[in-house]
Design a protein around this motif. Structure first.
Motif, PDB file in Angstrom:
ATOM      1  N   ASN A  88      43.661  44.825  44.310  1.00 11.70           N
ATOM      2  CA  ASN A  88      42.601  45.643  44.461  1.00 11.70           C
ATOM      3  C   ASN A  88      42.818  46.758  43.366  1.00 11.70           C
ATOM      4  N   THR A  95      41.576  45.488  40.126  1.00 10.65           N
ATOM      5  CA  THR A  95      40.122  45.392  40.022  1.00 10.65           C
ATOM      6  C   THR A  95      39.724  46.883  39.856  1.00 10.65           C
ATOM      7  N   ARG A  96      40.053  47.746  40.200  1.00 12.38           N
ATOM      8  CA  ARG A  96      39.729  49.243  40.098  1.00 12.38           C
ATOM      9  C   ARG A  96      39.793  49.571  38.425  1.00 12.38           C
ATOM     10  N   GLN A 135      37.055  47.831  36.826  1.00  9.61           N
ATOM     11  CA  GLN A 135      35.760  48.560  37.201  1.00  9.61           C
ATOM     12  C   GLN A 135      35.675  49.483  36.486  1.00  9.61           C
TER      13      GLN A 135
END
Lengths: 427, 331
Positions: free
Chosen positions: A398, A401-402, A405
């Motif tokens: 996660n 992923t941040r 992003q």
């Protein structure tokens, strides 16, 4: 009036009886599915995920055993494991045979009292046939064997020859393998590709992180179940950050619809490939037959994934279930699965079997998948995977992923990853 | 007419018998029938509720006071209020609470306002009334999983229609599309949109049915007095359908705070239950699922669900009170 009253009672009684039957039955007949019918017919329910190449095996086994009916139930990876856990706690409803993946085997071998000890059924004779670490991973602390290995991951790098050609890169698998001996080389090749084609090179930062982590001697946890972020995880995290910073990542979450779309829309050109990934590529983008090939992965061997067949104790036909499992792990069946979906057997004798060694995968430009994966699997030094390995991996993924992003800067990402991993470890 | 008239022949009408006292057992049954039968008729609901509703709630309360970890059978025993104490210091819980309220407000307020407008429009004389009325209910009939999956594609980053529409009006650049799942605000809007889409028509029909019972002459009188449609809506319609308003506000408070399906399916990996890479849109219901079935900590999950229950009670109470005040506080 009186008649009405009586009818009322009857209605109430009928209603209640109906409600009770509905609620009473559903647990058994809908989920157990292993009741012995009058004619001696036995139904075995097998739970797994993805494609484990069982369709042909099922037909063959049913033909030889007319009294056995096999129900294949393929579900989502996490959901199947969580469902199994729930049913184990509830005490009923578990399938007769359930596949358990590497990521969950530690959790389930801790509950060995809920599984059939396969050693009692005579599975001990297979110990010498298995990779030693594969045999150990499904063994509980008090010496009960809860699973028989199906496949191991092994690692390689799949790449798209047509996209490589368009970017002016070599397409032959030995030449491509020479392009990257280290992950830094790999990132440099990626930069070339991106600047030439203006497309992304890898599917996601997390699919850089996971294979690199698999190559490290130590994963998230040591054998005392302590979180060790500064070892393997840090190395893998840095590689994924470098790849993201270099603009290689298409930021597609694995095994999700966008990822599958990404295959079809040429959104990435390489993909870290454990043996079981071949089946997925083939199922997702069948029209890309012959456009994929397999090279070695930078940084050497490593293992990613691999499963076991387990038999929950609550089943009614554990003997029949064991017979089927025993049949499935025989060389002939293992080779059949290898040929249909690509899953690499976990019995090293098969790596020398000509059927594996000479096998060429037509879909992958006739790559000798048997040779490629067998050589990595034999040299594996498996990692210890802690009880909390699954959630910890999700937490770190996660954070990656941040970064992809854009909501977290790569420089601040590592402390955040440590924080989240510690939280997952304590959850 | 002669005065002397024979008295009309006395018909042989049998003397009305005094009400025969029915046999004793029949009387008992008669009394039982009138007094007790209604209870028998409504009892199935309560029996079923006790078995499938009340018992789980109470059992859940017991579990909330215990340690119960599925991955560690040894950790099993009374925990007292330790689970609740942990809750107070758990930043995940507060984050989820904030998300839940954010999405709840973004969905409930526009939802009920738009439903009111839609109902007001449907209340006029339209051609094909039934068509429109059935039409607004269609989203409600659609299974939430199906519609949510469609919305998840609608709001997807690379090929999503939402980004395409935004780019048409110049708010978005297709080369650098908005990642709806990356930020709190955008993910909240996306999820609230799904909720609104589903429930607007349902609420509109509830309002409509209440509006139909308002006498037309009230509006006529108001029109004579010079009240425009807007004024009529707020001064006549809204106060007169107030009980239904309270009902819908309470219902959507409960629904909004229990939000689960939409955030779960909005996730790229629905099984993760993290509500985005940074828990941007993780709701409490989702967190309870994660703690219970991903972290396998059933005791703590039970404590969370009791906390959610209390929060819902409080919020629904406050909302009912405020809505009551809105209509003049007559009830």
């Amino acid at each position: 009036m009186t008649r009405f009253g009586r009818r009322g009672w009857a209605l109430v009684a009928a209603g209640l009886a109906g409600a009770l039957t509905i609620s009473g039955c559903s647990g058994q007949s809908l989920e157990g599915g292993n009741d012995k019918a009058a004619d001696g017919q036995i139904t075995l329910k097998v739970n797994f995920w993805g494609d484990m190449g069982l369709d042909k095996l099922k037909a063959a086994y049913e033909k030889d055993h007319p009294n056995v009916k096999i129900v294949l139930n393929s579900g989502e990876y996490n959901a199947q494991h969580e469902d199994l856990q729930k049913k184990l706690v509830a005490g009923s409803g578990a399938p007769d045979i359930s596949a358990v993946d590497e990521g969950f085997i530690v959790q389930f071998r801790g509950q060995s009292d809920k599984f059939v000890n396969l050693l009692d059924k005579g599975a001990g004779s297979y110990e010498s046939k298995y990779l030693p670490w594969k045999w150990q991973q499904s063994m509980s602390k008090d010496g009960q064997q809860i699973g028989l290995g199906t496949d191991v991951g092994g690692l390689a790098m799949c790449y798209r020859t047509d996209l490589f050609k368009a970017a002016g890169l070599p397409t032959d698998r030995t030449e491509v393998s020479k392009l990257w001996t280290t992950w830094d080389d790999f990132i440099n090749v990626g930069k070339q590709y991106v600047s030439k084609t203006k497309k992304k090179f890898v599917d996601s930062g997390t699919n850089m992180f996971n294979p690199v982590l698999a190559q490290q001697p130590q994963g998230f946890y040591n054998e005392q179940e302590q979180l060790q972020m500064d070892g393997g995880p840090k190395v893998a995290f840095d590689v994924s950050m470098n790849a993201i910073k270099a603009g290689l990542s298409a930021n597609l979450a694995s095994f999700q619809p966008n990822w599958d779309q990404g295959f079809k829309k040429d959104q990435f050109a390489v993909l870290a490939c454990p043996a079981w990934m071949l089946g997925h590529i083939q199922d997702t983008a069948p029209e890309q037959k012959g456009k994929w090939d397999i090279a070695t992965i930078p940084g050497g061997g490593g293992n990613w994934g691999g499963s076991w067949w387990t038999i929950p104790k609550q089943g009614k036909n554990v003997d029949e279930a064991y017979k089927f499992v025993e049949w499935m792990i025989q060389p002939q069946q293992q080779i059949e699965v290898f040929k249909t979906v690509g899953n690499l057997p976990s019995q090293p004798a098969l790596y020398k079997d000509p059927a594996v060694l000479d096998y060429k995968k037509e879909f992958m430009s006739n790559a000798p998948t048997g040779q490629i994966f067998a050589s990595t699997a034999e040299n594996l030094k498996p990692q210890y995977l802690g009880k909390k390995n699954g959630p910890t991996r999700v937490a770190v993924e996660n954070v990656i992923t941040r970064v992809q992003q854009g909501s977290l800067s790569p420089d601040k990402a590592w402390p955040e990853a440590v924080k989240q991993a510690e939280k997952a470890a304590g959850s | 007419m002669s005065l002397t008239r024979n008295a009309p022949p006395v018909l042989d009408i049998p003397e009305p018998r005094p009400p025969a006292t029915p046999p004793k057992h029949k009387l008992w049954f008669y009394r039982f029938d009138t007094k007790r039968t209604p209870y028998v008729f409504i009892s199935p609901f309560f029996l079923l509720f006790a078995v499938f509703g009340l018992f789980p709630i109470i059992f859940n309360g017991v579990v909330a006071l215990r340690n119960w970890r599925l991955d560690d059978p040894d950790l099993n025993g009374w925990a007292g209020f330790a689970n609740f104490e942990r809750l107070v210091h758990d930043e995940d819980f507060w984050n989820a609470l904030g998300n839940t309220f954010g999405i709840f407000i973004l969905s409930t307020v526009p939802q009920l306002l738009i439903a009111l407008m839609v109902a007001n429009l449907l209340n006029r004389k339209l051609r094909g009334t039934t068509f429109w009325r059935v039409g607004v209910l269609l989203p409600y009939v659609t299974p939430v999983a199906a519609s949510t999956l469609v919305f998840a594609v609608f709001f997807s980053r690379d090929n999503g229609m939402a980004n395409w529409l935004l780019s048409l009006v110049g708010f978005n650049d297709m080369n650098n599309p908005l990642d709806w799942r990356a930020y709190k605000w955008s993910s909240w809007i996306a999820i609230a949109t799904m909720v609104n889409w589903k429930w607007i028509g349902y609420n509109a029909l509830l309002y409509l049915s209440a509006m139909q019972s308002i006498p037309k002459d009230v509006y006529e009188a108001a029109a004579v007095d010079g009240a425009g449609p807007w004024r009529q809506l707020w001064r006549i319609t809204v106060p007169m359908i107030q009980p239904v308003l309270v009902f819908t506000v309470v219902l959507s408070s409960i629904g909004g705070l229990q939000l689960f399906n939409e955030p779960m399916l909005f996730e790229e990996n629905p099984a993760a239950a993290t509500g985005g890479s940074d828990s941007q849109w993780q709701t409490i219901a989702q967190l309870i699922y994660k703690v219970g079935w991903k972290d396998l900590d059933l005791g703590y999950a039970a404590a969370m669900s009791w906390a959610l229950f209390l929060i819902i009670l409080i919020v629904a109470g406050i909302n009912a009170f405020l809505t009551n005040r809105l209509g003049g506080g007559r009830r």
